[in-house]
Write a protein that holds these residues in place. Sequence first.
Motif, short mmCIF file in Angstrom:
data_model
loop_
_atom_site.label_atom_id
_atom_site.label_comp_id
_atom_site.label_asym_id
_atom_site.label_seq_id
_atom_site.Cartn_x
_atom_site.Cartn_y
_atom_site.Cartn_z
N UNK A 170 0.86 -1.21 0.00
CA UNK A 170 0.00 0.00 0.00
C UNK A 170 0.88 1.25 0.00
N UNK A 171 1.93 1.21 0.83
CA UNK A 171 2.83 2.35 0.89
C UNK A 171 3.56 2.58 -0.41
N UNK A 172 3.95 1.47 -1.07
CA UNK A 172 4.65 1.62 -2.35
C UNK A 172 3.74 2.24 -3.41
N UNK A 173 2.48 1.81 -3.41
CA UNK A 173 1.53 2.33 -4.39
C UNK A 173 1.27 3.82 -4.17
N UNK A 174 1.39 4.27 -2.93
CA UNK A 174 1.14 5.69 -2.63
C UNK A 174 2.38 6.56 -2.73
#
Length: 297
Positions: A251-255
């Motif tokens: 999730x953090x990578x996508x954001x």
Amino acid sequence: MKSKFVNENQSVQFSKTKNQTTASVLTTTNLVLIGLNIFSILTDGLRLENFIVVGISAALFYLQRKNISETFVFILAYPFSWLFFLPLKNEEIEDFFNIPIPPEIRLNIEEKILTAMPVKTLLVIGNPDEKKEIARNIYKYVVKGIDIEENMKYLRMLLRDSHMDVTLVAGQVLEDIENYFESKISKTKDINDIESCLNIYYYLRTEIPKGILREELKELLSKKLKNLESKIPVYFEMLCYLTGDENYYLIGYEKTREPVLLRNFLLSKLSKREYNIIKSYLSPETKSLICKSELAW
């Protein structure tokens, strides 16, 4: 005023003359002693009396030069110590021992060794001073959140070191780390920002807090994160740390598009042998991420 100046000047000249006379007497006496001692050794062989004369010569030399280093070299050079009394063309012998080292070539041996050799090697073969320096550096790294687990492992190795001074310094560093984080956490307990969360997060990763205290800190960090929204990578690292859910990395990578988060996600899946999930993210870029050393970041 003039007569006073003349008197002072005469006094200085008298003092210099007196010192020169004393130095000459000491030099002459020492040269005679060295000569007689050498003659005695050549005719009667080496005896206890010869060592006593060496000691007397060294004492006279020290009285003249007031320099322990020179006196030590004087003893080592015996019976060629008479060379020390030969005047040089450009400088006195004592100046040889006091040549200032230019700042640009002055070396700090400990720092050079520490930068040239891996920490793991120094922990095994390093001397006490090098190990104590490692311990002090560990404090700087841990409070800044740099390789916390690795550095704490090194610190615990130093706590078991055979040298008492090393264990004392390591113990003090451990206490300093604990005091640092506890002070920071107590001051920012009611503040909800990334910095206050990081202090708790880093402290938990040191594995210093145990039992009830550890659970209370986790609960406090969880409450803070619920009241805080952020798009910085470490925010998602903290969520993953608290929940154990690796999907927060994704999730953090996508954001944030932070490669480290994707790397952590893939490595966590690789450790669990969830190859199907890894395949779906495989590409030349992700392969290089997995193989990339942590030191390269």
